[in-house]
Scaffold this active site. Structure first.
Site, PDB file in Angstrom:
ATOM      1  CD  GLU A   1      -2.802   1.065   2.494  1.00  0.00           C
ATOM      2  OE1 GLU A   1      -2.411   0.468   3.595  1.00  0.00           O
ATOM      3  OE2 GLU A   1      -3.978   1.713   2.557  1.00  0.00           O
TER       4      GLU A   1
ATOM      5  CD  GLU B   1      -7.280   1.344   6.374  1.00  0.00           C
ATOM      6  OE1 GLU B   1      -6.562   0.492   6.837  1.00  0.00           O
ATOM      7  OE2 GLU B   1      -6.905   2.292   5.685  1.00  0.00           O
TER       8      GLU B   1
END
Ligand code: LER
Ligand code: MN
Length: 272
Positions: free
Chosen positions: A155, A249
């Site tokens: 990420e 998220e």
């Protein structure tokens, strides 16, 4: 109407301003996510032992739910383990524990997220050596993931949390240079808003690597509460053939319950 799956972030304990939406046992998280209408859960465990839970397995079966991904950031945040720690013993322990996450991911048929466990660069002069250490650690994990047929996703994280590999192009370049086969990229719209020059172009240019997505608005609240153009983002992802998961998220605000419900209704509205 898209067929993309949605996922709710689940963790034992939300510490500080961590962007997770369900706090409690993983099995309760599965039941809760199902009740709200999510398709999957994304679990952030502090160790792989927490995933060896018969209650979790039976909740997944009973609710007909699956785990989309295992987050590994707790290893870094709670215990300081990092793939680039100067101490070789600390790196080895990070790799050992991540291999256990890969074992769990194999059992659950899900992805493993690599985020802040990359560590940080202490000063500019050490950048090349940190990148070399990260490459070595990642190659070992890549081989293990390949042998176990598990995909990991790396990420890009904004500069205020991690001070290198912050945007999609840097991650793609790192994956290529190190010839990593079973490590793809995931994107998080909150980080992209800070780091990308043009979110649409970044998705188009890196779509071959993108295998997982976090949706949070520019202020990290649920979509609709900031200034990101989620219609454009979703349309762009779909135009590339993306057919993976979109995961919730975001900050648990104004309450974690409201954020969970409102994230899903905003995203379902986009899907329609
Ligand atoms: C960190 O900011 C992040 O975006 C997460 O995916 C890490 O768990
Ligand atoms: Mn994220």
């Amino acid at each position: 109407m898209t067929k993309l799956l949605t996922s709710l972030t689940v963790i034992n304990k939300i510490i500080g301003d961590a962007p997770f939406l369900f706090e409690g046992s993983f099995s309760d998280g599965v039941t809760y996510a199902k009740r709200l209408g999510y398709d999957c859960v994304e679990i952030h465990a502090s160790s792989s032992d927490e995933l060896k839970s018969p209650e979790l397995v039976s909740a997944l079966e009973k609710q007909q739910m699956r785990i989309s991904a295992l987050g590994t950031g707790r290893l870094y945040v709670n215990t300081g383990l990092s793939l680039t720690a100067p101490d070789a013993a600390v790196r080895a322990e990070a790799i050992r524990q991540l291999k256990e996450f890969i074992d769990a991911a194999r059992q659950f048929h899900c992805l493993v997220i690599l985020g802040c466990i990359r560590g940080n660069i202490p000063d500019l002069a050490s950048r090349p050596s940190v990148l070399r250490l990260l490459g070595e650690s990642m190659k070992e994990l890549d081989q293990y993931a390949m042998a176990h047929r598990v995909t990991m996703v790396f990420e890009p994280i904004n500069r205020y949390e991690n001070n290198y590999l912050c945007n999609t192009y840097e991650i793609a370049d790192f994956l290529r240079k190190n010839n990593l086969q079973n490590i793809k990229m995931m994107i998080d719209t909150f980080h992209m808003n800070i780091e990308e020059r043009d979110i649409r172009q970044s998705i188009l240019d890196n779509c071959a690597d993108i295998a997982y997505v976090h949706f949070a608005d520019s202020n990290r609240w649920y979509p609709g509460m900031g200034h990101l153009d989620f219609h454009m983002i979703l349309e762009t992802l779909l135009s590339t053939g993306y057919n993976g998961v979109i995961s919730a998220e975001c900050l648990p605000l104004p309450t974690k319950e409201e954020a969970s419900v409102n994230w899903l209704s905003s995203v379902k509205e986009l899907f329609d």
